[in-house]
Design an enzyme around this catalytic site. Sequence first.
Site, PDB file in Angstrom:
ATOM      1  N   SER A 255      38.063  -3.738  -7.858  1.00 33.10           N
ATOM      2  CA  SER A 255      37.763  -3.803  -6.431  1.00 33.10           C
ATOM      3  C   SER A 255      38.944  -4.220  -5.572  1.00 33.10           C
ATOM      4  O   SER A 255      39.006  -3.850  -4.407  1.00 33.10           O
ATOM      5  CB  SER A 255      36.580  -4.743  -6.198  1.00 33.10           C
ATOM      6  OG  SER A 255      36.836  -6.012  -6.752  1.00 33.10           O
TER       7      SER A 255
ATOM      8  N   HIS B 197      32.709   0.871  -6.757  1.00 33.29           N
ATOM      9  CA  HIS B 197      33.686   1.608  -5.929  1.00 33.29           C
ATOM     10  C   HIS B 197      33.911   3.036  -6.404  1.00 33.29           C
ATOM     11  O   HIS B 197      34.814   3.711  -5.918  1.00 33.29           O
ATOM     12  CB  HIS B 197      35.009   0.841  -5.884  1.00 33.29           C
ATOM     13  CG  HIS B 197      34.844  -0.536  -5.335  1.00 33.29           C
ATOM     14  ND1 HIS B 197      34.836  -0.805  -3.985  1.00 33.29           N
ATOM     15  CD2 HIS B 197      34.626  -1.716  -5.952  1.00 33.29           C
ATOM     16  CE1 HIS B 197      34.644  -2.095  -3.801  1.00 33.29           C
ATOM     17  NE2 HIS B 197      34.501  -2.675  -4.977  1.00 33.29           N
TER      18      HIS B 197
ATOM     19  N   LYS C  53      28.233   0.556  -0.582  1.00 36.72           N
ATOM     20  CA  LYS C  53      29.626   0.966  -0.390  1.00 36.72           C
ATOM     21  C   LYS C  53      29.666   2.479  -0.133  1.00 36.72           C
ATOM     22  O   LYS C  53      29.334   2.904   0.956  1.00 36.72           O
ATOM     23  CB  LYS C  53      30.447   0.502  -1.580  1.00 36.72           C
ATOM     24  CG  LYS C  53      30.575  -1.022  -1.505  1.00 36.72           C
ATOM     25  CD  LYS C  53      31.132  -1.709  -2.707  1.00 36.72           C
ATOM     26  CE  LYS C  53      31.172  -3.203  -2.423  1.00 36.72           C
ATOM     27  NZ  LYS C  53      31.177  -4.019  -3.619  1.00 36.72           N
TER      28      LYS C  53
HETATM   29  C1  LIG Z   1      30.697  -5.295  -4.016  1.00 36.39           C
HETATM   30  C2  LIG Z   1      30.662  -5.406  -5.486  1.00 36.39           C
HETATM   31  C3  LIG Z   1      29.555  -5.931  -6.145  1.00 36.39           C
HETATM   32  C4  LIG Z   1      28.414  -6.573  -5.409  1.00 36.39           C
HETATM   33  O1  LIG Z   1      27.599  -5.634  -4.823  1.00 36.39           O
HETATM   34  P1  LIG Z   1      26.687  -6.083  -3.577  1.00 36.39           P
HETATM   35  O2  LIG Z   1      25.643  -5.049  -3.498  1.00 36.39           O
HETATM   36  O3  LIG Z   1      27.606  -6.109  -2.401  1.00 36.39           O
HETATM   37  O4  LIG Z   1      26.152  -7.441  -3.899  1.00 36.39           O
HETATM   38  C5  LIG Z   1      29.532  -5.907  -7.508  1.00 36.39           C
HETATM   39  N1  LIG Z   1      30.572  -5.417  -8.218  1.00 36.39           N
HETATM   40  C6  LIG Z   1      31.671  -4.931  -7.623  1.00 36.39           C
HETATM   41  C7  LIG Z   1      32.789  -4.399  -8.448  1.00 36.39           C
HETATM   42  C8  LIG Z   1      31.759  -4.925  -6.239  1.00 36.39           C
HETATM   43  O5  LIG Z   1      32.850  -4.485  -5.636  1.00 36.39           O
END
Ligand SMILES: *Cc1c(COP(=O)(O)O)cnc(C)c1O
Length: 390
Positions: free
Chosen positions: A175, A203, A235
């Site tokens: 990330s 991602h 995302k």
């Molecule tokens: C953003 C993210 C999460 C958490 O997801 P949310 O739905 O925002 O709680 C988990 N793992 C990774 C790699 C992330 O980037």
Amino acid sequence: MRDLGQALEARRQQHLYRQRRIVEGPQGPRIRIDGRELLNFCSNDYLGLANHPEVVAALKHGADAYGAGSGAAHLVNGHSSAHHALEEELAAFCGRPRALLFSTGYMANLGTVAALTGRGDTVLEDRLNHASLIDAGQLTQADMKRYGHADMDALARRLQAAQGETLIVSDAVFSMDGDLAPLPEMAALARDHDAWLMVDDAHGLGVLGQGGRGSLEHFGLGSDEVPIYMGTLGKGLGSFGAFVSGSEALIETLINESRTYIYTTALPSAVAEATRAALRLVQSESWRREHLAALVARFRTGAEQLGLPMMPSQTAIQPVVLGESESALAASAALMERGILVSAIRPPTVPKAAARLRITLSAAHSEADVDTLLTQLEAIRELWITGASS
Ligand SMILES: *Cc1c(COP(=O)(O)O)cnc(C)c1O
């Protein structure tokens, strides 16, 4: 009692103080903050779906049909036909028998790792895994061991020493760095050592692979190689929530044993309806992925010409590593002055002395937006040249 004020002051001195910005209006390539319109390069809305008219319309229709709140947990009476349809569509999209919605990705990770492992077992994690996976490893009673970033020799040694059931868990796209985990090699190691492999594709989902099926499609891996697939919906899909996809037995186990699934209110059905609309757009509008890939290539070419300290990322996450937190904050502030929003990422989110600008691109950006970003990065050259060498 700890003096909170003093601790906060120390944090400020170390340039580690965190503050929120108040956004007025929706996500998009342009975003309003403090009455100013800024060109936005820090959202994870990679496909530009968070404010897409069809997604917003589905949210409104969902609210008309289901109201605002879901009223209860999924196992009580909060599990609606909208949730259920979304689960079926996600499972079909991932080419797996089942999918299970969680309220957030954070909860999906905590609840899955803790349901699958316990005392006497082993959880193996990449050192740069997302905080939610690291926390998951700490929540389970299993022995959690980290290995060096993408270091397959280190993973093999950890597997050799592992006790009990072994779960390897990794970000698919890291990330804060934007690089891909070596998933084919990890799958081979998992098979050789009879270990589970769980992939967090927060991602990659929607963005990678020809059909937007994410990192596994990118690598051509299926459920035999990666039996536990986790994706987030906030995302690339522009909505909210998360899911785990896998076998019938995996999903039934999570429904019965995952505490972050059982003991929490189901996310609003209207959100599930919005996600269903987003999932349709992911499938019907492949131009979004193609445009995003072209923007990534354009940015990297321009950044190399400028001599920016880039990382080897081919994804929408394009970090510029500046080293000290102070340098990253100064560069972020200077860009803000120039109408560009890029956030400074500091320890402990990234390792010490690896503070960075985390630039993210979106299919909603134009080529001209990327050129503007490059022009403004050039204009603040002093800041990143001194920053990167200090
Ligand atoms: C953003 C993210 C999460 C958490 O997801 P949310 O739905 O925002 O709680 C988990 N793992 C990774 C790699 C992330 O980037």
